[in-house]
Write a protein that holds these residues in place. Structure first.
Motif, PDB file in Angstrom:
ATOM      1  N   GLY A 222       0.794  -1.233   0.000  1.00 62.56           N
ATOM      2  CA  GLY A 222       0.000   0.000   0.000  1.00 62.56           C
ATOM      3  C   GLY A 222       0.824   1.279   0.000  1.00 62.56           C
ATOM      4  N   LEU A 223       1.925   1.274  -0.755  1.00 63.39           N
ATOM      5  CA  LEU A 223       2.755   2.483  -0.803  1.00 63.39           C
ATOM      6  C   LEU A 223       2.292   3.404  -1.924  1.00 63.39           C
ATOM      7  CD1 LEU A 223       6.258   0.804  -0.378  1.00 63.39           C
ATOM      8  CD2 LEU A 223       4.738   1.704   1.401  1.00 63.39           C
ATOM      9  N   PHE A 224       2.583   4.692  -1.776  1.00 63.08           N
ATOM     10  CA  PHE A 224       2.279   5.639  -2.851  1.00 63.08           C
ATOM     11  C   PHE A 224       3.403   5.579  -3.874  1.00 63.08           C
ATOM     12  CE2 PHE A 224       0.322   7.486   0.957  1.00 63.08           C
ATOM     13  CZ  PHE A 224      -0.996   7.524   0.529  1.00 63.08           C
ATOM     14  N   PRO A 225       3.084   5.212  -5.137  1.00 58.19           N
ATOM     15  CA  PRO A 225       4.145   5.000  -6.116  1.00 58.19           C
ATOM     16  C   PRO A 225       4.920   6.277  -6.468  1.00 58.19           C
ATOM     17  CG  PRO A 225       1.968   4.775  -7.140  1.00 58.19           C
ATOM     18  CD  PRO A 225       1.746   4.892  -5.662  1.00 58.19           C
ATOM     19  N   HIS A 226       4.257   7.417  -6.367  1.00 59.60           N
ATOM     20  CA  HIS A 226       4.923   8.650  -6.791  1.00 59.60           C
ATOM     21  C   HIS A 226       5.558   9.411  -5.637  1.00 59.60           C
ATOM     22  CE1 HIS A 226       3.389   7.768 -10.685  1.00 59.60           C
ATOM     23  NE2 HIS A 226       2.136   7.787 -10.239  1.00 59.60           N
TER      24      HIS A 226
ATOM     25  N   ASN B 259       6.820   8.494   1.801  1.00 56.71           N
ATOM     26  CA  ASN B 259       5.892   7.433   2.192  1.00 56.71           C
ATOM     27  C   ASN B 259       5.914   7.215   3.702  1.00 56.71           C
ATOM     28  OD1 ASN B 259       4.247   5.696   0.222  1.00 56.71           O
ATOM     29  ND2 ASN B 259       6.128   6.040  -0.940  1.00 56.71           N
ATOM     30  N   VAL B 260       7.121   7.136   4.245  1.00 58.32           N
ATOM     31  CA  VAL B 260       7.237   6.869   5.680  1.00 58.32           C
ATOM     32  C   VAL B 260       6.682   8.041   6.493  1.00 58.32           C
ATOM     33  CG1 VAL B 260       8.871   6.412   7.566  1.00 58.32           C
ATOM     34  CG2 VAL B 260       9.179   5.293   5.359  1.00 58.32           C
ATOM     35  N   GLY B 261       6.849   9.260   5.951  1.00 56.22           N
ATOM     36  CA  GLY B 261       6.376  10.446   6.670  1.00 56.22           C
ATOM     37  C   GLY B 261       4.892  10.742   6.483  1.00 56.22           C
ATOM     38  N   TYR B 262       4.230   9.917   5.672  1.00 61.46           N
ATOM     39  CA  TYR B 262       2.843  10.248   5.299  1.00 61.46           C
ATOM     40  C   TYR B 262       1.888  10.381   6.481  1.00 61.46           C
ATOM     41  CZ  TYR B 262      -1.706  10.099   3.109  1.00 61.46           C
ATOM     42  OH  TYR B 262      -2.984  10.401   2.739  1.00 61.46           O
ATOM     43  N   GLY B 263       1.986   9.429   7.405  1.00 57.23           N
ATOM     44  CA  GLY B 263       1.091   9.463   8.572  1.00 57.23           C
ATOM     45  C   GLY B 263       1.321  10.717   9.410  1.00 57.23           C
TER      46      GLY B 263
ATOM     47  N   ARG C 179       9.335  -3.271   4.242  1.00 53.29           N
ATOM     48  CA  ARG C 179      10.028  -2.547   5.307  1.00 53.29           C
ATOM     49  C   ARG C 179       9.577  -1.081   5.337  1.00 53.29           C
ATOM     50  NH1 ARG C 179      14.686  -5.647   7.111  1.00 53.29           N
ATOM     51  NH2 ARG C 179      14.667  -7.399   5.709  1.00 53.29           N
ATOM     52  N   VAL C 180       9.344  -0.534   4.157  1.00 50.75           N
ATOM     53  CA  VAL C 180       8.840   0.841   4.099  1.00 50.75           C
ATOM     54  C   VAL C 180       7.458   0.907   4.759  1.00 50.75           C
ATOM     55  CG1 VAL C 180       8.184   2.774   2.603  1.00 50.75           C
ATOM     56  CG2 VAL C 180      10.137   1.335   1.978  1.00 50.75           C
ATOM     57  N   GLY C 181       6.633  -0.093   4.448  1.00 54.04           N
ATOM     58  CA  GLY C 181       5.301  -0.150   5.058  1.00 54.04           C
ATOM     59  C   GLY C 181       5.380  -0.211   6.580  1.00 54.04           C
ATOM     60  N   LEU C 182       6.330  -0.995   7.050  1.00 53.16           N
ATOM     61  CA  LEU C 182       6.525  -1.151   8.491  1.00 53.16           C
ATOM     62  C   LEU C 182       7.024   0.170   9.103  1.00 53.16           C
ATOM     63  CD1 LEU C 182       6.440  -3.270  10.746  1.00 53.16           C
ATOM     64  CD2 LEU C 182       8.756  -3.962  10.109  1.00 53.16           C
ATOM     65  N   ALA C 183       7.990   0.795   8.422  1.00 49.64           N
ATOM     66  CA  ALA C 183       8.536   2.073   8.916  1.00 49.64           C
ATOM     67  C   ALA C 183       7.433   3.129   8.978  1.00 49.64           C
ATOM     68  CB  ALA C 183       9.677   2.546   8.018  1.00 49.64           C
TER      69      ALA C 183
END
Ligand SMILES: Nc1ncnc2c1ncn2[C@@H]1O[C@H](COP(=O)(O)OP(=O)(O)O)[C@@H](O)[C@H]1O
Ligand SMILES: [Mg+2]
Length: 341
Positions: A115-119, A125-129, A171-175
């Motif tokens: 569920g990552l943002f491709p762009h 991505n990690v900072g999104y939340g 790992r990005v999703g987890l981060a």
């Protein structure tokens, strides 16, 4: 008070869920309900408690209701009947603002397909939340970099998801889930799409992180080995019903029914059960012959000493780290308990 309490939750999918509630309450099973009413029973009277700081694994075959259950916790799904409390608050009582706040701060979710943002870059991505929480950019980036380091991705922060392998993307999703500092993490088949070796790496990483972070993790999988490795407690779902909740050892040693038995039938018990679980305490071990003893540590897995005691036909003296005797294991009883089905 438990961190999460699920009380008598029913979820029926279909045109008029309330109309079939009585039938389900009266004991009709998922198949009968579908055949007679066209409704699907997602969850059937599920009650369970999840404690602060534990990893609770929910296991079951495909279609058993695992995703339905986890989606109730952040209210992506509302129950047809029953109650859900998080830290003592009934989450059905939230108004719109409270619900948004709850989702942004209390819970984070890691998805099976990443569920990552491709762009967006890894860093974004990690900072999104945190962006959603309204945190300023410099703080976002600082926290995101910390979490990128925690999952071993330093140096990849400016890459885009499609430049990374599946394991790295997860790992990005987890981060990203770690970055918001929510104390509950929901992980729905988060590692199921990964190759076995990478999956095992991710499990190890989660265990390492969790030993420091002590978050409350609800982890879904259909894989027994993964459940046993990660779960402090495991809940097993079958056709929407929770058929057993217990520690990994409870599940393996005392499967509640044939469905659970089928899951655990091929498991190597010696590999997942420690000496202290099968020993008799010192004052209850009078019947064990102590003339020919082998010393084992209480935290050793049975498989580590089983060959030795079988070959030498000796019993075990179980000691703790400081060498204090905690109990005894009878060679013969151990072999019986390992082979019982
Ligand atoms: N939105 C929906 N509408 C109708 N039926 C659904 C819906 N979501 C799930 N179900 C049904 O509920 C049951 C449980 O599904 P799910 O929770 O996705 O299972 P799992 O995650 O264990 O594979 C299945 O029978 C599924 O078909
Ligand atoms: Mg699912």
């Amino acid at each position: 008070m438990s961190k999460i309490e699920i009380k008598n939750v029913y979820k029926i999918f279909g045109n008029n869920p309330q109309s079939v509630m009585q039938m389900v309450r009266d004991g009709a099973n998922k198949e009968e309900v579908l055949e007679q009413t066209g409704h699907t029973v997602g969850l059937d009277n599920v009650s369970l408690n999840i404690e602060e700081g534990e990893t609770f694994v929910c296991m079951g075959l495909s279609g058993s209701g695992k995703s339905t259950l986890i989606r109730h916790l952040n209210r992506l799904i509302d129950p047809t009947d029953g109650e859900i409390f998080v830290e003592g608050t009934n989450i059905m009582s939230f108004n719109k603002e409270q619900l948004i706040d709850f989702r942004r701060h209390k819970m984070s979710m890691v998805f099976q397909r990443f569920g990552l943002f491709p762009h967006k870059t890894v860093l974004q991505n990690v900072g999104y939340g945190l962006e959603m929480q309204g945190k300023p950019e410099d703080e976002r980036d600082r926290t995101a970099m910390e979490k990128i380091e925690a999952v071993g991705l330093t140096g990849f922060e400016n890459q885009f998801p499609n430049q990374l392998s599946g394991g790295m993307q997860q790992r990005v999703g987890l981060a990203r889930a770690l970055a918001t500092d929510s104390d509950i993490m929901l992980m729905d088949e988060a590692f199921s799409a990964l190759d076995p070796l990478i999956r095992s790496d991710m499990q190890k990483q989660l265990l390492d992180l969790q030993s420091e972070l002590k978050k409350t993790i609800v982890f879904i999988t259909h894989d027994l080995d993964e459940s046993l490795r990660l779960g402090d407690h495991i809940g097993i779902l079958n056709a929407g019903k929770l058929v057993q909740v217990g520690t990994p050892v409870d599940i393996i040693m005392n499967p509640a029914d044939d469905y659970v038995k089928a899951f655990v039938k091929d498991v190597n018990r010696a590999k997942v059960i420690k000496a202290k679980v099968v020993m008799k305490k010192t004052d209850e071990a009078n019947d064990i012959d102590k003339s020919n003893l082998i010393k084992v540590n209480e935290d050793q897995f049975i498989e580590e000493f089983l060959p030795q005691i079988v070959c030498s036909n000796s019993n075990c003296e179980v000691v703790d780290k400081s060498g204090n005797v905690k109990g005894y294991i009878s060679n013969k009883e151990l072999q019986t308990s390992l082979t019982k089905s």
